[in-house]
Design an enzyme around this catalytic site. Structure first.
Site, PDB file in Angstrom:
ATOM      1  N   ASP A 289      31.364 -23.868   8.266  1.00 57.25           N
ATOM      2  CA  ASP A 289      30.293 -24.839   8.433  1.00 57.25           C
ATOM      3  C   ASP A 289      28.967 -24.061   8.361  1.00 57.25           C
ATOM      4  O   ASP A 289      28.608 -23.361   9.309  1.00 57.25           O
ATOM      5  CB  ASP A 289      30.471 -25.551   9.780  1.00 57.25           C
ATOM      6  CG  ASP A 289      29.250 -26.365  10.182  1.00 57.25           C
ATOM      7  OD1 ASP A 289      28.250 -26.393   9.426  1.00 57.25           O
ATOM      8  OD2 ASP A 289      29.295 -26.972  11.268  1.00 57.25           O
TER       9      ASP A 289
ATOM     10  N   GLN B  22      23.833 -24.609   9.732  1.00 60.64           N
ATOM     11  CA  GLN B  22      22.735 -23.960  10.442  1.00 60.64           C
ATOM     12  C   GLN B  22      22.423 -22.564   9.877  1.00 60.64           C
ATOM     13  O   GLN B  22      21.419 -21.956  10.217  1.00 60.64           O
ATOM     14  CB  GLN B  22      23.081 -23.862  11.939  1.00 60.64           C
ATOM     15  CG  GLN B  22      21.906 -23.747  12.872  1.00 60.64           C
ATOM     16  CD  GLN B  22      21.002 -24.968  12.862  1.00 60.64           C
ATOM     17  OE1 GLN B  22      19.784 -24.841  12.845  1.00 60.64           O
ATOM     18  NE2 GLN B  22      21.576 -26.171  12.864  1.00 60.64           N
TER      19      GLN B  22
ATOM     20  N   LYS C 234      18.461 -29.694   6.120  1.00 54.77           N
ATOM     21  CA  LYS C 234      18.080 -28.560   6.976  1.00 54.77           C
ATOM     22  C   LYS C 234      17.490 -27.413   6.157  1.00 54.77           C
ATOM     23  O   LYS C 234      17.118 -26.380   6.682  1.00 54.77           O
ATOM     24  CB  LYS C 234      19.289 -28.079   7.783  1.00 54.77           C
ATOM     25  CG  LYS C 234      19.733 -29.117   8.806  1.00 54.77           C
ATOM     26  CD  LYS C 234      20.865 -28.659   9.690  1.00 54.77           C
ATOM     27  CE  LYS C 234      21.230 -29.796  10.646  1.00 54.77           C
ATOM     28  NZ  LYS C 234      22.400 -29.490  11.474  1.00 54.77           N
TER      29      LYS C 234
ATOM     30  N   CYS D 290      24.846 -31.944  20.099  1.00 56.40           N
ATOM     31  CA  CYS D 290      26.164 -32.233  19.497  1.00 56.40           C
ATOM     32  C   CYS D 290      27.149 -31.090  19.724  1.00 56.40           C
ATOM     33  O   CYS D 290      28.003 -30.810  18.874  1.00 56.40           O
ATOM     34  CB  CYS D 290      26.064 -32.538  18.001  1.00 56.40           C
ATOM     35  SG  CYS D 290      25.036 -33.939  17.613  1.00 56.40           S
TER      36      CYS D 290
ATOM     37  N   HIS E  84      29.807 -27.417  16.365  1.00 51.38           N
ATOM     38  CA  HIS E  84      29.144 -28.728  16.382  1.00 51.38           C
ATOM     39  C   HIS E  84      30.262 -29.783  16.425  1.00 51.38           C
ATOM     40  O   HIS E  84      31.351 -29.545  15.899  1.00 51.38           O
ATOM     41  CB  HIS E  84      28.343 -28.837  15.078  1.00 51.38           C
ATOM     42  CG  HIS E  84      27.444 -30.024  14.956  1.00 51.38           C
ATOM     43  ND1 HIS E  84      27.921 -31.292  14.689  1.00 51.38           N
ATOM     44  CD2 HIS E  84      26.093 -30.133  15.028  1.00 51.38           C
ATOM     45  CE1 HIS E  84      26.890 -32.119  14.605  1.00 51.38           C
ATOM     46  NE2 HIS E  84      25.766 -31.455  14.804  1.00 51.38           N
TER      47      HIS E  84
HETATM   48  C1  LIG Z   1      23.459 -30.129  11.694  1.00 52.22           C
HETATM   49  C2  LIG Z   1      24.800 -29.522  11.807  1.00 52.22           C
HETATM   50  C3  LIG Z   1      25.952 -30.222  11.449  1.00 52.22           C
HETATM   51  C4  LIG Z   1      25.919 -31.650  10.987  1.00 52.22           C
HETATM   52  O1  LIG Z   1      25.160 -31.785   9.846  1.00 52.22           O
HETATM   53  P1  LIG Z   1      24.842 -33.258   9.256  1.00 52.22           P
HETATM   54  O2  LIG Z   1      23.742 -32.992   8.290  1.00 52.22           O
HETATM   55  O3  LIG Z   1      24.401 -34.085  10.428  1.00 52.22           O
HETATM   56  O4  LIG Z   1      26.080 -33.760   8.628  1.00 52.22           O
HETATM   57  C5  LIG Z   1      27.156 -29.580  11.559  1.00 52.22           C
HETATM   58  N1  LIG Z   1      27.243 -28.313  11.973  1.00 52.22           N
HETATM   59  C6  LIG Z   1      26.156 -27.591  12.318  1.00 52.22           C
HETATM   60  C7  LIG Z   1      26.328 -26.173  12.754  1.00 52.22           C
HETATM   61  C8  LIG Z   1      24.904 -28.187  12.262  1.00 52.22           C
HETATM   62  O5  LIG Z   1      23.831 -27.486  12.610  1.00 52.22           O
END
Ligand SMILES: *Cc1c(COP(=O)(O)O)cnc(C)c1O
Length: 407
Positions: free
Chosen positions: A201, A204, A227, A365, A124
């Site tokens: 990260d 997701q 999320k 993104c 992302h």
């Molecule tokens: C949604 C997402 C982000 C960003 O998350 P925010 O809540 O907008 O800060 C970063 N990495 C992944 C894999 C995502 O799905």
């Protein structure tokens, strides 16, 4: 806890799903961008502001103590959920993006020219840009783990990128654009062979998977509450104690200090060193309520339900002529990206919205992924445990209709 006893009806916990959009029952398949919130989470926000709203860690008065206790209790819940060794290794942030920026900022003084940072082609933008900015500040160099045309990272190429110059590796647990589950245990262990720091990260992954940060042995793990059935504007950064001690504070202000004089300021202990200013108190507390809710549903049930939805959606979507799945990794969560030959994803998205179906269209993104596949974007349907096979059927018939209108 109001939880539908019959898990088949778990969608009833989500009041927003009962509405109609454009005269059609809402079918919400944009969970990858943000999940919906169950009634218990919505009620907890009201309850906080109705009964205990006050600033935390400050007053001796009763409300302030109640709010502080609730906030710290939520931190403990998150510690247990992610299996962190200490509760002070869980820092409250604004979300995933904020957590990554905190770490990238913290490494400004720890990297030097020629050091290398590795990310993957599946990231992302929020796990690319903060590292590029860190490279600009330090003279470090960004390297990228390539992928194959199924959307799987190439581990032999990763092995080749690693060297004594590698100081930091940052990859996602699950790709938000394609749904690929990355082999993060391998990536983490390999990074540690070279004494590199590893950040995962988990934005997701955490709606679908319950990660164990000690078993994974990652140095940092970030995610966003919104999320995971929780509110926006809050997330966590898990950091190993040793790294949180090494990194300098992120922002200066109230709450993060031990003692301030005009000559010198000493910093507060963990986690407060990284939590300057009044945080999103309600968000932090309610994040804990969302975690309780998800655990009450159960991650075993969640995975089973979502695997079924993924398999069914794959099977039904593939029947549409001219439909191409983008991202066909062996290991996936319930995120499906696709395109229809001869149609722009945006046009499909607009038409299916008229039919009540919320999907995401565009680059999600993740522009480098779109560049890899040489496409402007995809249509992405991302499922949560509260979605149903009927939702898949509505999606499939809406996509068919859109295709007929456009071609
Ligand atoms: C949604 C997402 C982000 C960003 O998350 P925010 O809540 O907008 O800060 C970063 N990495 C992944 C894999 C995502 O799905």
């Amino acid at each position: 806890m109001v939880l539908e006893k019959d898990l088949k009806n778990v969608s009833k916990d989500f009041p927003i799903l009962k509405q109609e959009v454009n005269g059609k029952p809402l079918v919400y398949l944009d969970n990858g961008a943000s999940s919906q919130k169950p009634q218990v989470v919505i009620d907890a926000i009201t309850k906080y502001y109705t009964e205990i709203n006050a600033n935390i860690h400050r007053g001796v008065h009763t409300l302030s103590q109640k709010a502080t206790d609730a906030y710290e209790a939520s931190r403990k819940k998150l510690q247990v959920h992610f299996n962190a060794k200490h509760d002070f290794e869980i820092l409250f942030t604004k979300g995933t993006t904020d957590g990554i920026n905190l770490v990238a900022s913290g490494f400004t003084t720890l990297l030097s020219k020629g050091d290398e940072i590795i990310v993957s082609h599946l990231e992302h933008h929020s796990n690319i840009v903060p590292w590029q900015m860190l490279c600009e500040r330090t003279g470090a160099v960004l390297k990228v783990i390539p992928m194959n045309n199924k959307g799987e990272l190439l581990m032999d190429e990763y092995d080749k990128l690693l060297s004594d110059k590698t100081k930091l590796v940052a990859v996602n647990h699950v790709s938000n654009a394609l749904g690929t589950i990355n082999p993060i245990k391998y990536i983490i262990d390999k990074a540690h062979e070279y004494d590199a720091v590893i950040l995962i990260d988990g934005a997701q992954a955490t709606p679908h998977i319950k990660p164990d940060v000690q078993a994974l042995n990652c140095d940092f793990y970030v995610c966003s509450a919104h999320k995971m059935c929780g509110p926006t504007g809050v997330g966590i950064l898990y950091g190993k104690e040793e790294w949180l001690n090494i990194m300098p504070p992120y922002q200066g202000g109230g709450e993060m200090i031990k003692e301030v004089t005009f000559e010198e300021t000493t910093y507060a202990c963990l986690p407060h060193k990284f939590e300057a200013g009044t945080p999103n108190i309600a968000g932090g507390i309610v994040f804990g309520v969302a975690i309780d809710y998800m655990n009450a549903v159960g991650f075993e049930y969640i995975q089973q339900q979502e695997d079924e939805l993924l398999a069914y959606a794959n099977q039904e979507l593939k029947k549409i002529q001219g439909l191409k799945l983008i991202g066909t990794a062996q290991e996936k969560v319930s995120v499906i990206s696709f395109n229809i030959e001869g149609c722009h994803p945006y046009d499909i998205g607009t038409i299916v919205d008229k039919l009540g179906v919320a999907v995401r269209t565009g680059h999600h993104c993740t522009q480098p992924i779109m560049q890899f596949f040489d496409i402007p974007g995809t249509i992405r349907a991302s499922f949560m445990f509260y979605n149903t096979k009927e939702d898949v059927d509505v999606l499939v018939s809406a996509v068919k209709k859109a295709k007929m209108m456009l071609l």
